[in-house]
Design an enzyme around this catalytic site. Structure first.
Site, PDB file in Angstrom:
ATOM      1  N   GLY A  13       0.843  -1.210   0.000  1.00 23.67           N
ATOM      2  CA  GLY A  13       0.000   0.000   0.000  1.00 23.67           C
ATOM      3  C   GLY A  13       0.869   1.247   0.000  1.00 23.67           C
ATOM      4  N   ARG A  19      -5.175  -3.122   9.166  1.00 24.89           N
ATOM      5  CA  ARG A  19      -5.578  -4.509   8.908  1.00 24.89           C
ATOM      6  C   ARG A  19      -5.316  -5.398  10.104  1.00 24.89           C
ATOM      7  NH1 ARG A  19      -2.828  -6.386   3.458  1.00 24.89           N
ATOM      8  NH2 ARG A  19      -1.469  -4.736   4.192  1.00 24.89           N
ATOM      9  N   ASP A  73       5.899  -4.961   5.861  1.00 26.36           N
ATOM     10  CA  ASP A  73       6.652  -6.184   6.195  1.00 26.36           C
ATOM     11  C   ASP A  73       6.594  -7.217   5.076  1.00 26.36           C
ATOM     12  OD1 ASP A  73       4.005  -6.574   6.752  1.00 26.36           O
ATOM     13  OD2 ASP A  73       4.325  -7.559   8.683  1.00 26.36           O
ATOM     14  N   ASP A 123      -0.008   1.808   8.297  1.00 28.27           N
ATOM     15  CA  ASP A 123      -0.477   1.000   9.430  1.00 28.27           C
ATOM     16  C   ASP A 123       0.451   1.022  10.650  1.00 28.27           C
ATOM     17  OD1 ASP A 123      -2.574   0.328   7.846  1.00 28.27           O
ATOM     18  OD2 ASP A 123      -2.134  -1.808   7.702  1.00 28.27           O
ATOM     19  N   ASP A 157       2.747  -0.997  11.353  1.00 28.05           N
ATOM     20  CA  ASP A 157       2.672  -2.351  11.932  1.00 28.05           C
ATOM     21  C   ASP A 157       3.922  -3.205  11.711  1.00 28.05           C
ATOM     22  OD1 ASP A 157       2.410  -2.659   9.212  1.00 28.05           O
ATOM     23  OD2 ASP A 157       0.676  -3.983   9.304  1.00 28.05           O
ATOM     24  N   THR A 193       4.387   2.385   5.358  1.00 25.88           N
ATOM     25  CA  THR A 193       3.008   1.892   5.429  1.00 25.88           C
ATOM     26  C   THR A 193       2.271   2.739   6.448  1.00 25.88           C
ATOM     27  OG1 THR A 193       1.554   0.121   6.207  1.00 25.88           O
ATOM     28  CG2 THR A 193       3.817   0.029   6.988  1.00 25.88           C
ATOM     29  N   ARG A 198       0.542  -4.948  -5.641  1.00 26.62           N
ATOM     30  CA  ARG A 198       0.613  -6.182  -4.849  1.00 26.62           C
ATOM     31  C   ARG A 198       0.861  -7.279  -5.880  1.00 26.62           C
ATOM     32  NH1 ARG A 198      -0.645  -4.315   0.481  1.00 26.62           N
ATOM     33  NH2 ARG A 198      -2.372  -2.848   0.436  1.00 26.62           N
TER      34      ARG A 198
HETATM   35  P1  ADP Z   1       3.185  -4.580   2.667  1.00 28.21           P
HETATM   36  O1  ADP Z   1       4.541  -4.515   2.092  1.00 28.21           O
HETATM   37  O2  ADP Z   1       2.572  -3.217   2.845  1.00 28.21           O
HETATM   38  O3  ADP Z   1       3.135  -5.434   3.916  1.00 28.21           O
HETATM   39  P2  ADP Z   1       2.015  -6.770   1.161  1.00 28.21           P
HETATM   40  O4  ADP Z   1       1.952  -7.699   2.330  1.00 28.21           O
HETATM   41  O5  ADP Z   1       0.886  -6.750   0.204  1.00 28.21           O
HETATM   42  O6  ADP Z   1       2.216  -5.244   1.603  1.00 28.21           O
HETATM   43  O7  ADP Z   1       3.366  -7.115   0.385  1.00 28.21           O
HETATM   44  C1  ADP Z   1       3.746  -6.345  -0.749  1.00 28.21           C
HETATM   45  C2  ADP Z   1       4.393  -7.228  -1.766  1.00 28.21           C
HETATM   46  O8  ADP Z   1       5.600  -7.790  -1.231  1.00 28.21           O
HETATM   47  C3  ADP Z   1       3.588  -8.446  -2.202  1.00 28.21           C
HETATM   48  O9  ADP Z   1       2.584  -8.115  -3.148  1.00 28.21           O
HETATM   49  C4  ADP Z   1       4.660  -9.321  -2.792  1.00 28.21           C
HETATM   50  O10 ADP Z   1       5.040  -8.854  -4.064  1.00 28.21           O
HETATM   51  C5  ADP Z   1       5.830  -9.072  -1.823  1.00 28.21           C
HETATM   52  N1  ADP Z   1       5.839 -10.085  -0.758  1.00 28.21           N
HETATM   53  C6  ADP Z   1       4.976 -10.233   0.268  1.00 28.21           C
HETATM   54  N2  ADP Z   1       5.278 -11.304   1.032  1.00 28.21           N
HETATM   55  C7  ADP Z   1       6.372 -11.860   0.466  1.00 28.21           C
HETATM   56  C8  ADP Z   1       7.175 -13.027   0.766  1.00 28.21           C
HETATM   57  N3  ADP Z   1       6.912 -13.810   1.823  1.00 28.21           N
HETATM   58  N4  ADP Z   1       8.225 -13.302  -0.035  1.00 28.21           N
HETATM   59  C9  ADP Z   1       8.521 -12.525  -1.106  1.00 28.21           C
HETATM   60  N5  ADP Z   1       7.793 -11.429  -1.451  1.00 28.21           N
HETATM   61  C10 ADP Z   1       6.747 -11.103  -0.692  1.00 28.21           C
HETATM   62  O1  F6P Z   2      -1.480  -1.717   4.538  1.00 27.64           O
HETATM   63  C1  F6P Z   2      -2.033  -0.469   4.322  1.00 27.64           C
HETATM   64  C2  F6P Z   2      -3.515  -0.573   4.067  1.00 27.64           C
HETATM   65  O2  F6P Z   2      -3.957   0.717   3.757  1.00 27.64           O
HETATM   66  C3  F6P Z   2      -4.338  -1.191   5.183  1.00 27.64           C
HETATM   67  O3  F6P Z   2      -4.594  -0.284   6.238  1.00 27.64           O
HETATM   68  C4  F6P Z   2      -5.572  -1.623   4.450  1.00 27.64           C
HETATM   69  O4  F6P Z   2      -6.225  -2.675   5.092  1.00 27.64           O
HETATM   70  C5  F6P Z   2      -5.020  -2.071   3.133  1.00 27.64           C
HETATM   71  O5  F6P Z   2      -3.787  -1.401   2.948  1.00 27.64           O
HETATM   72  C6  F6P Z   2      -5.925  -1.814   1.961  1.00 27.64           C
HETATM   73  O6  F6P Z   2      -5.345  -2.351   0.829  1.00 27.64           O
HETATM   74  P1  F6P Z   2      -5.897  -2.109  -0.642  1.00 27.64           P
HETATM   75  O7  F6P Z   2      -5.639  -0.678  -0.993  1.00 27.64           O
HETATM   76  O8  F6P Z   2      -5.114  -3.061  -1.465  1.00 27.64           O
HETATM   77  O9  F6P Z   2      -7.363  -2.388  -0.579  1.00 27.64           O
END
Ligand code: ADP
Ligand code: F6P
Length: 324
Positions: A11, A171, A103, A127, A129, A125, A72
């Site tokens: 995000g 989230r 993360d 969040d 978090d 982010t 994503r």
């Molecule tokens: P955030 O980085 O905000 O936590 P996501 O959890 O959606 O958001 O992760 C963002 C992107 O990072 C994912 O769409 C994917 O491309 C990559 N990613 C997430 N988890 C993993 C993982 N375990 N190993 C490798 N790449 C990952």
């Molecule tokens: O991780 C940031 C965040 O904005 C969360 O607070 C929320 O749940 C999520 O992303 C929403 O994701 P998307 O924009 O993919 O619906």
């Protein structure tokens, strides 16, 4: 080291542009070429790379969103995609990567580091978090947007003596709810980390009314419960109250980044380049007691859990427990 790259993933968060700008400025300062990777890990796999100049980035320090776009891209969890990404990086002669994201994005950076490609993370982010760091880029801006909206809602709530339940983002973490809720003087804050009873929330709003408040406010983190469901159950328990639910949703991700988000983004962006030059990998930058701190991705993400500010949450609980 001659060339580095930077990407944003997950995000978007206000302040990501300030971090990108600092990576580019610091990279150029050290005589490096800095490439932007567009659309996060998808762009990394597909080779969507462009050389960045100061004129591409300098004006973006004050803009929300991310000029590199985000995506994503769950495919990146698979090794074959990670290997494709490394081939693209090698094709462009890139020696190291800065990943700005949450993360999940850090897990992606770690997988590249494990395959031998140096990558460092910057927490971006709303969040807040990410385990280890007390602060992530975008959180301060998101809280300020949420608070501004809640203050506006409170005006109309008071005029009609209503109860508003405002759902904020988060989230898995209640940080936005806690900070916006405390700052708005909420009667109750509901977060995913703490169990709650709607009866108790009703009791707090009624106690507030008995003490002279002319409206009630509940701030609910999205990860705790769906707002419509919450309002429905609340209304059954409090038939005399006029209750409305509001979801603030993605407005919290937009807008001008606050000074705090821009300053920490700048500090982290510049330091990430220094760390790559020093030969570091599988680490990320964060903040502890207001100081920039380096965290080991494996050590911290695998062994630590994000902690919400329990002191703030408990203080609000205490202040709104008016004893009836
Ligand atoms: P955030 O980085 O905000 O936590 P996501 O959890 O959606 O958001 O992760 C963002 C992107 O990072 C994912 O769409 C994917 O491309 C990559 N990613 C997430 N988890 C993993 C993982 N375990 N190993 C490798 N790449 C990952
Ligand atoms: O991780 C940031 C965040 O904005 C969360 O607070 C929320 O749940 C999520 O992303 C929403 O994701 P998307 O924009 O993919 O619906």
């Amino acid at each position: 080291m001659k060339r580095i790259a930077v990407l944003t993933s997950g995000g978007d968060a206000p302040g990501m542009n300030a971090a990108i700008r600092a990576v580019v400025e610091q990279g150029i300062h050290h005589g490096l070429e800095v490439y932007g990777v567009y659309y996060g890990y998808r762009g990394l796999v597909e080779g969507d790379f462009r050389l960045l100049t100061l004129s591409d980035v300098h004006h973006n320090i004050r803009r929300g969103g991310t000029m590199l776009y985000s995506a994503r891209y769950p495919e990146f969890k698979h090794k074959e995609y990670q290997e494709k990404a490394i081939s693209q990086l090698e094709k462009f002669g890139i020696d190291a990567l800065v990943v700005i994201g949450g993360d999940g994005s850090f897990a992606g950076a770690l997988s590249l580091s494990k395959l031998g490609f140096p990558a460092v993370g910057i927490p971006g982010t709303i969040d807040n978090d990410i385990p280890g760091t007390e602060y992530t880029i975008g959180f301060d801006s998101a809280v300020s947007v949420a608070l501004d909206a809640i203050d506006k809602i409170s005006d109309t709530a008071a005029s009609h003596n209503r109860t508003f339940v405002v759902e904020v983002m988060g989230r898995h973490a209640g940080d936005i709810a806690i900070w916006a809720g405390v700052a708005a003087g909420a009667d109750a804050i509901i977060i995913p980390e703490e169990e709650f009873l709607i009866e108790d929330v009703v009791r707090r709003t009624e106690a507030g009314r008995s003490a002279g408040k002319d409206y009630s406010l509940v701030v609910l983190a999205e990860g705790a419960m769906d707002v419509d469901n919450f309002v429905e159950q609340f209304q059954i328990l409090a038939p005399d109250q006029s209750v409305r639910g509001v979801t603030l949703s993605h407005i919290q991700r937009g807008g001008t980044p606050t000074a705090r988000d821009r300053v920490f983004a700048t500090l982290m962006g510049a330091r990430s380049v220094d760390l790559l030059i020093e030969g570091q990998k599988a680490i990320y930058l964060g903040v502890r007691e207001e100081q920039l701190t380096v965290f080991d991705i494996v050590e911290t993400l695998e062994k630590t859990e994000h902690q919400v500010r329990q002191d703030l949450f408990q203080l609000n609980q205490k202040l709104t427990d008016r004893g009836n």
